[in-house]
Scaffold this motif. Structure first.
Motif, PDB file in Angstrom:
ATOM      1  N   ILE A  77       0.957  -1.129   0.171  1.00 57.19           N
ATOM      2  CA  ILE A  77      -0.070  -0.010  -0.201  1.00 57.19           C
ATOM      3  C   ILE A  77       0.815   1.343  -0.054  1.00 57.19           C
ATOM      4  O   ILE A  77       0.734   2.151  -0.765  1.00 57.19           O
ATOM      5  CB  ILE A  77      -1.026   0.034   1.262  1.00 57.19           C
ATOM      6  N   ARG A  78       1.957   1.219   0.748  1.00 50.41           N
ATOM      7  CA  ARG A  78       2.701   2.463   0.782  1.00 50.41           C
ATOM      8  C   ARG A  78       3.408   2.501  -0.557  1.00 50.41           C
ATOM      9  O   ARG A  78       3.758   3.859  -1.050  1.00 50.41           O
ATOM     10  CB  ARG A  78       3.828   2.208   2.059  1.00 50.41           C
ATOM     11  N   HIS A  79       3.934   1.596  -1.401  1.00 50.47           N
ATOM     12  CA  HIS A  79       4.597   1.676  -2.253  1.00 50.47           C
ATOM     13  C   HIS A  79       3.879   2.208  -3.531  1.00 50.47           C
ATOM     14  O   HIS A  79       4.055   3.069  -4.409  1.00 50.47           O
ATOM     15  CB  HIS A  79       5.099   0.314  -2.832  1.00 50.47           C
ATOM     16  N   ASN A  80       2.334   1.844  -3.551  1.00 60.92           N
ATOM     17  CA  ASN A  80       1.211   2.567  -4.261  1.00 60.92           C
ATOM     18  C   ASN A  80       0.470   3.484  -3.894  1.00 60.92           C
ATOM     19  O   ASN A  80      -0.387   3.487  -3.154  1.00 60.92           O
ATOM     20  CB  ASN A  80       0.336   1.330  -4.690  1.00 60.92           C
ATOM     21  N   LYS A  81       1.176   4.760  -3.960  1.00 61.87           N
ATOM     22  CA  LYS A  81       0.623   5.849  -3.148  1.00 61.87           C
ATOM     23  C   LYS A  81      -0.524   6.603  -3.703  1.00 61.87           C
ATOM     24  O   LYS A  81      -1.158   7.491  -3.248  1.00 61.87           O
ATOM     25  CB  LYS A  81       1.777   7.077  -3.396  1.00 61.87           C
ATOM     26  N   ASP A  82      -1.157   6.073  -4.869  1.00 66.37           N
ATOM     27  CA  ASP A  82      -2.495   6.544  -5.362  1.00 66.37           C
ATOM     28  C   ASP A  82      -3.599   5.816  -4.491  1.00 66.37           C
ATOM     29  O   ASP A  82      -4.831   6.091  -4.745  1.00 66.37           O
ATOM     30  CB  ASP A  82      -2.730   6.429  -6.562  1.00 66.37           C
ATOM     31  N   ILE A  83      -3.455   4.813  -3.449  1.00 63.68           N
ATOM     32  CA  ILE A  83      -4.261   4.389  -2.945  1.00 63.68           C
ATOM     33  C   ILE A  83      -4.423   5.238  -1.541  1.00 63.68           C
ATOM     34  O   ILE A  83      -3.331   5.185  -0.776  1.00 63.68           O
ATOM     35  CB  ILE A  83      -3.821   2.829  -2.443  1.00 63.68           C
ATOM     36  N   THR A  84      -5.564   5.509  -1.556  1.00 64.38           N
ATOM     37  CA  THR A  84      -5.883   6.322  -0.072  1.00 64.38           C
ATOM     38  C   THR A  84      -7.396   5.919   0.468  1.00 64.38           C
ATOM     39  O   THR A  84      -8.302   5.597  -0.205  1.00 64.38           O
ATOM     40  CB  THR A  84      -5.570   7.667  -0.676  1.00 64.38           C
ATOM     41  N   PRO A  85      -7.354   6.364   1.646  1.00 64.60           N
ATOM     42  CA  PRO A  85      -8.798   6.354   2.258  1.00 64.60           C
ATOM     43  C   PRO A  85      -9.725   7.294   1.512  1.00 64.60           C
ATOM     44  O   PRO A  85      -9.392   8.402   1.087  1.00 64.60           O
ATOM     45  CB  PRO A  85      -8.783   6.807   3.557  1.00 64.60           C
ATOM     46  N   VAL A  86     -11.035   6.977   1.397  1.00 69.83           N
ATOM     47  CA  VAL A  86     -12.110   7.662   0.707  1.00 69.83           C
ATOM     48  C   VAL A  86     -12.445   8.851   1.943  1.00 69.83           C
ATOM     49  O   VAL A  86     -11.975   8.920   3.067  1.00 69.83           O
ATOM     50  CB  VAL A  86     -13.245   7.020   0.613  1.00 69.83           C
ATOM     51  N   GLN A  87     -12.954   9.884   1.267  1.00 67.62           N
ATOM     52  CA  GLN A  87     -13.662  10.759   2.283  1.00 67.62           C
ATOM     53  C   GLN A  87     -15.296  10.627   2.658  1.00 67.62           C
ATOM     54  O   GLN A  87     -15.877  10.520   1.651  1.00 67.62           O
ATOM     55  CB  GLN A  87     -13.488  12.247   1.748  1.00 67.62           C
ATOM     56  N   LYS A 113     -10.301  19.605 -13.253  1.00 67.73           N
ATOM     57  CA  LYS A 113      -9.596  18.203 -12.562  1.00 67.73           C
ATOM     58  C   LYS A 113      -9.523  18.233 -11.183  1.00 67.73           C
ATOM     59  O   LYS A 113      -9.808  17.025 -10.806  1.00 67.73           O
ATOM     60  CB  LYS A 113      -8.160  18.653 -13.263  1.00 67.73           C
ATOM     61  N   SER A 114      -9.365  19.378 -10.398  1.00 63.89           N
ATOM     62  CA  SER A 114      -9.609  19.222  -8.911  1.00 63.89           C
ATOM     63  C   SER A 114     -10.792  18.744  -8.322  1.00 63.89           C
ATOM     64  O   SER A 114     -10.891  18.110  -7.298  1.00 63.89           O
ATOM     65  CB  SER A 114      -8.872  20.431  -8.226  1.00 63.89           C
ATOM     66  N   GLU A 115     -11.918  19.270  -9.164  1.00 65.95           N
ATOM     67  CA  GLU A 115     -13.150  18.696  -8.838  1.00 65.95           C
ATOM     68  C   GLU A 115     -13.515  17.221  -9.100  1.00 65.95           C
ATOM     69  O   GLU A 115     -14.213  16.666  -8.403  1.00 65.95           O
ATOM     70  CB  GLU A 115     -14.164  19.752  -9.417  1.00 65.95           C
ATOM     71  N   ILE A 116     -12.857  16.936 -10.214  1.00 63.82           N
ATOM     72  CA  ILE A 116     -12.935  15.491 -10.502  1.00 63.82           C
ATOM     73  C   ILE A 116     -12.297  14.521  -9.573  1.00 63.82           C
ATOM     74  O   ILE A 116     -13.104  13.531  -9.103  1.00 63.82           O
ATOM     75  CB  ILE A 116     -12.355  15.386 -11.714  1.00 63.82           C
ATOM     76  N   HIS A 117     -11.098  15.074  -9.046  1.00 63.57           N
ATOM     77  CA  HIS A 117     -10.381  14.488  -8.092  1.00 63.57           C
ATOM     78  C   HIS A 117     -11.374  14.120  -6.479  1.00 63.57           C
ATOM     79  O   HIS A 117     -11.281  13.364  -5.932  1.00 63.57           O
ATOM     80  CB  HIS A 117      -9.212  14.886  -7.601  1.00 63.57           C
ATOM     81  N   LYS A 118     -12.131  15.339  -6.473  1.00 60.58           N
ATOM     82  CA  LYS A 118     -13.010  15.370  -5.292  1.00 60.58           C
ATOM     83  C   LYS A 118     -13.846  14.406  -5.258  1.00 60.58           C
ATOM     84  O   LYS A 118     -14.362  13.540  -4.286  1.00 60.58           O
ATOM     85  CB  LYS A 118     -13.422  16.960  -5.245  1.00 60.58           C
ATOM     86  N   LEU A 119     -14.678  14.170  -6.520  1.00 57.85           N
ATOM     87  CA  LEU A 119     -15.734  13.144  -6.786  1.00 57.85           C
ATOM     88  C   LEU A 119     -15.100  11.904  -6.604  1.00 57.85           C
ATOM     89  O   LEU A 119     -15.541  10.799  -6.133  1.00 57.85           O
ATOM     90  CB  LEU A 119     -16.394  13.238  -8.226  1.00 57.85           C
ATOM     91  N   GLN A 120     -13.913  11.588  -7.093  1.00 56.05           N
ATOM     92  CA  GLN A 120     -13.346  10.268  -7.139  1.00 56.05           C
ATOM     93  C   GLN A 120     -13.214   9.594  -5.615  1.00 56.05           C
ATOM     94  O   GLN A 120     -13.050   8.540  -5.581  1.00 56.05           O
ATOM     95  CB  GLN A 120     -11.836  10.189  -7.762  1.00 56.05           C
ATOM     96  N   LEU A 121     -12.939  10.563  -4.586  1.00 52.01           N
ATOM     97  CA  LEU A 121     -12.820   9.980  -3.180  1.00 52.01           C
ATOM     98  C   LEU A 121     -13.957  10.225  -2.222  1.00 52.01           C
ATOM     99  O   LEU A 121     -13.898  10.109  -1.073  1.00 52.01           O
ATOM    100  CB  LEU A 121     -11.331  10.461  -2.615  1.00 52.01           C
ATOM    101  N   ALA A 122     -15.004  10.647  -3.032  1.00 51.11           N
ATOM    102  CA  ALA A 122     -16.054  10.881  -1.947  1.00 51.11           C
ATOM    103  C   ALA A 122     -16.979   9.522  -1.804  1.00 51.11           C
ATOM    104  O   ALA A 122     -17.253   8.919  -2.562  1.00 51.11           O
ATOM    105  CB  ALA A 122     -17.110  12.008  -2.708  1.00 51.11           C
TER     106      ALA A 122
END
Length: 243
Positions: A77-87, A113-122
């Motif tokens: 998980i630490r190696h794959n930095k794009d894996i993160t907890p959702v909000q 793009k930043s708003e897309i990222h917000k939706l990706q982790l919501a």
């Protein structure tokens, strides 16, 4: 008793899906996020989801997502930095209202793009989820679910055409989820034999089949490594009886 696991788990409904992960890694396929608000659209995006739940508390999760699972190490998980907890977002909060605004912008193709990222982790704290049933997934079952209990971590790929990464879904949508997911095959997360901490099967009758697949998939690995991986196979029945 700890409320987190030392591994992250991904569950799936078929042995063949688990074998595909062992063979070629985690493929971020398109999923639909349902029901933020009736007046807003649903949306589809590619992802791979993991849960941070101790195995002793996993039954509700496997009942919903499937009885075949794989647990990956914290180092992976630490190696794959794009894996993160959702909000997790609660109904009626300012963040919840913001998601509604972003969905309107998505529908009108004015989202950034930043708003897309917000939706990706919501992720909603709780709400509607739809599960496909039947051989071709034609039957749908709508359920109310407390998503917060899943302690979800998520991998969402980045792509050059960010406006195509997340798509509005409404009654007029005609895209094919399977076909759409083909464009994210190049964004798979690589998985090595040493990254795997657990392999989960529903019951002992699947053990022999999985062992046969492991020996075939990892035929070029040292026999010691294969034996270690086989030793990590556990059935849900065994977990229920022994823990």
């Amino acid at each position: 008793m700890p409320i987190s696991s030392t591994s992250l788990f991904h569950f799936t409904p078929k042995l063949s899906y688990l074998e595909d992960i062992l063979r070629s890694g985690f493929w971020p396929r398109y999923c639909i996020e349902y029901g933020w608000r009736n007046k807003y659209i649903d949306f589809a995006l590619p992802m791979v989801c993991f849960c941070d739940i101790p195995l002793t508390q996993i039954k509700e999760h496997t009942d919903f997502y499937g009885n075949f699972g794989i647990g990956v190490s914290a180092e992976w998980i630490r190696h794959n930095k794009d894996i993160t907890p959702v909000q997790y977002i609660s109904l009626g909060s300012q963040e919840f209202k913001l998601i509604g605004t972003l969905l309107t912008k998505l529908k009108n193709n004015t989202i950034t793009k930043s708003e897309i990222h917000k939706l990706q982790l919501a992720k909603k704290v709780s709400g509607k989820s739809i599960r496909k049933k039947g051989k071709k997934g034609k039957n749908e079952k709508s359920l109310n679910k407390k998503f917060y209990n899943e302690r979800e971590w998520r991998y969402v790929p980045t792509m050059d055409n960010s406006e195509q990464l997340i798509l509005p879904v409404d009654k007029h949508s005609t895209f094919d989820i399977k076909e759409l997911s083909k464009k994210t095959e190049c964004q798979k997360l690589e998985l090595h034999i040493a990254d795997i901490r657990h392999l989960i099967i529903p019951r002992e009758s699947y053990r022999r089949k999985l062992i046969k697949s492991i020996k075939s998939i990892y035929s070029t690995e040292a026999s010691t490594n294969i034996d270690i991986l086989i030793s990590k196979i556990t059935s849900l029945k065994q977990i229920d009886e022994d823990f």
